[in-house]
Write an enzyme that holds these catalytic residues in place. Structure first.
Site, short mmCIF file in Angstrom:
data_model
loop_
_atom_site.label_atom_id
_atom_site.label_comp_id
_atom_site.label_asym_id
_atom_site.label_seq_id
_atom_site.Cartn_x
_atom_site.Cartn_y
_atom_site.Cartn_z
N ASP A 186 0.70 -1.15 0.01
CA ASP A 186 -0.19 0.08 0.00
C ASP A 186 0.72 1.37 -0.13
OD1 ASP A 186 0.87 -0.29 2.76
OD2 ASP A 186 -0.92 0.30 3.57
N ASP A 264 7.30 -5.00 14.70
CA ASP A 264 7.94 -3.62 14.54
C ASP A 264 8.17 -3.00 15.85
OD1 ASP A 264 5.12 -3.29 14.58
OD2 ASP A 264 4.99 -1.59 13.22
#
Ligand SMILES: *[C@@H]1O[C@H](CO)[C@@H](O)[C@H](O)[C@H]1NC(C)=O
Ligand SMILES: *[C@@H]1O[C@H](CO)[C@@H](O)[C@H](O)[C@H]1NC(C)=O
Length: 483
Positions: A186, A264
């Site tokens: 994206d 993350d």
């Protein structure tokens, strides 16, 4: 031969193994032909295009999938790994941009990795595969189930972490690349995306205090960045992700301990980060494409911030930028001088207009003070592993009225920056939970909501949530530290 005899005897009783054996024989033949140049493999969808190496053949793999596996070669040894799953339009948009901006770097392969079985995405990925053009496809289907109800609610985060580990293991360990640029479907990328990574790559090898190069600026909105300085780069302790490069040696270390989910945030933990920093740009080289992204896995949580981040207006030729000034020693000396000479942002100046010829600093001593700065200037306010986004040694740079401002951690010590002490001393995990409390306070402790004692453990407040049938919600705030 002994191996094949044994397998074929066993395979008599096992159709799946039998198919595998046939596949291996046929594919070894095809590999031989393709390597010797007799045939150019141009198979349609649902046919194996190239052959996984024997050691990696997994019986659980669906052998009918389209897979093509490149090997590291050529002068670059760098590959782009595109992470995709279910979004066909997003993947198409992203690949078109990579192909548009890659021509100066045709030797950098693009490896599309798909997680899951969305067929439109597999078909699209396969339609881009072209070994002459250095475009390949790998397919991750073997998701491991998630157990507890808590895990099920967040299952995408588990699948994403599994996909990352699987894909990075393949590109580094199996295909043998030395550096990989990881992107997501994206993302829009800038025209100088490849130039940026090509020019900064050597820093990952020359400066062991760096462990990633990221194209993303977490505080990348036009209002807080200097868009005229799109060649400006920084060091950051806060792992940015979202279009980032890492090396095989760092991956080797990470892969061994890779987390089940939330990879993350895991990279931001002190025991994982080990004081290492990333490079990030002033003007973000990746941007979320909201039209193709859908709500994504964070449920549009950061949508306003994400959508405020725009790519540069014109490309920079990073081969002409002195990126060596980002090496730790040189960078730290110049940062220390800048912060030392910056003018303190006094209370009166906070709301006034700043002098654009000057540089300012503002100190934050606790999460509440940082949050006030972040809210005022529209910076990201969340704290992870004690770090604000884009912080380097607790310093968060941003723009206000054309002036550069540095938000400086109250415990920042110039001497420690200059003598090589790790930045970890500045970041305390408690800040995350203190900051979460401030978020809670903003949401619920105000007129029209609850105006009593602001504490999720307070009996009155508990009662208030209970009456509204929101106990599950209240429970999700139980780990905060009232401050
Ligand atoms: C594959 O890429 C090469 C080189 O860019 C190009 O000439 C060729 O037309 C491509 N093949 C297909 C089937 O698209
Ligand atoms: C840096 O200075 C501090 C305080 O003077 C000292 O405690 C620390 O050991 C020094 N670190 C290094 C790496 O020299």
């Amino acid at each position: 031969m002994f191996f094949f005899n044994r397998v074929s005897r066993y395979a008599k009783h096992n159709r799946r193994l039998k198919r595998l054996l046939v596949f291996m024989l046929v594919s070894t033949g095809l590999l031989f032909l393709s390597k010797t140049g007799y045939v150019l493999l141009q198979f349609p969808v649902r046919v194996v295009q190239n052959v996984p190496r024997e050691s990696t053949v997994d019986i659980k793999h669906d052998m009918e999938s389209v897979e093509s596996v490149p090997q590291a070669h050529g002068p670059s040894q760098t590959a782009v790994l595109v992470m995709s799953a279910t979004r066909e339009a997003a993947l198409r948009n992203h690949l078109e941009q990579l192909l548009k901006f890659r021509p100066s770097y045709p030797h950098i392969p693009i490896i599309i990795s798909q997680d899951g079985t969305t067929e439109s995405v597999s078909r699209l990925a396969a339609s881009y595969v072209n070994s002459t053009a250095n475009i390949f496809f790998i397919h991750h289907k073997d998701r491991v189930g998630v157990g507890s109800p808590g895990q099920k609610a967040a299952k995408n985060y588990f699948y994403i972490a599994q996909h990352y580990k699987w894909a990075l293991d393949r590109v580094f360990f199996e295909m043998g690349y030395t550096t990989v640029i990881i992107t997501e479907d994206d993302l829009d990328i800038s025209e100088d995306f490849f130039s940026y990574f090509a020019a900064t790559k050597h820093l990952l090898f020359d400066d062991i205090s760096l462990w990633c190069i990221s194209a993303w600026n977490d505080n990348g909105a036009a209002s807080v960045t200097d868009r005229s300085k799109s060649d400006l780069l920084y060091r950051t302790d806060f792992f940015p992700g979202l279009g980032w490069m890492l090396t095989a040696s760092v991956w080797k270390e990470l892969s061994a301990n890779w987390p089940e989910a939330y990879w993350d945030d895991w990279l931001r933990r002190p025991e994982v980060r080990k004081g290492r920093a990333c490079i990030r740009p002033e003007v973000s080289r990746t941007a979320h494409n909201m039209k193709v992204a859908g709500k994504g896995s964070s449920n549009g949580l950061f949508k306003t911030f994400l959508s405020s981040i725009h790519l540069p207006d014109s490309p920079v030729d990073f081969s002409k930028v002195n990126v060596d000034s980002l090496k730790k020693k040189e960078y730290d000396v110049s940062l220390a001088a800048i912060v030392k000479n910056a003018e303190p942002l006094t209370f009166e100046l906070l709301d006034g207009t700043l002098d654009a010829t000057k540089t300012y600093k503002t100190i934050y001593k606790n999460p509440r003070e940082f949050r006030a700065i972040a809210k005022k200037y529209k910076l990201m306010s969340d704290i992870r592993s004690g770090m604000a986004r884009t912080a380097y040694y607790g310093i968060v740079p941003f723009m206000k009225d054309g002036s550069r401002v540095y938000a400086v951690h109250g415990n920042f010590d110039e001497k420690l920056l200059l003598n090589g002490t790790s930045s970890s001393y500045l970041y305390t995990a408690d800040w995350d939970r203190m900051s979460r409390y401030l978020e809670f306070e903003e949401l619920y402790c105000r007129p029209g909501k609850w105006t009593g004692k602001c504490d999720p453990a307070d009996p009155g407040m508990t009662e208030w949530f209970k009456k509204r049938n929101r106990m599950r919600l209240l429970k999700s705030w139980s780990d905060v530290i009232v401050n």
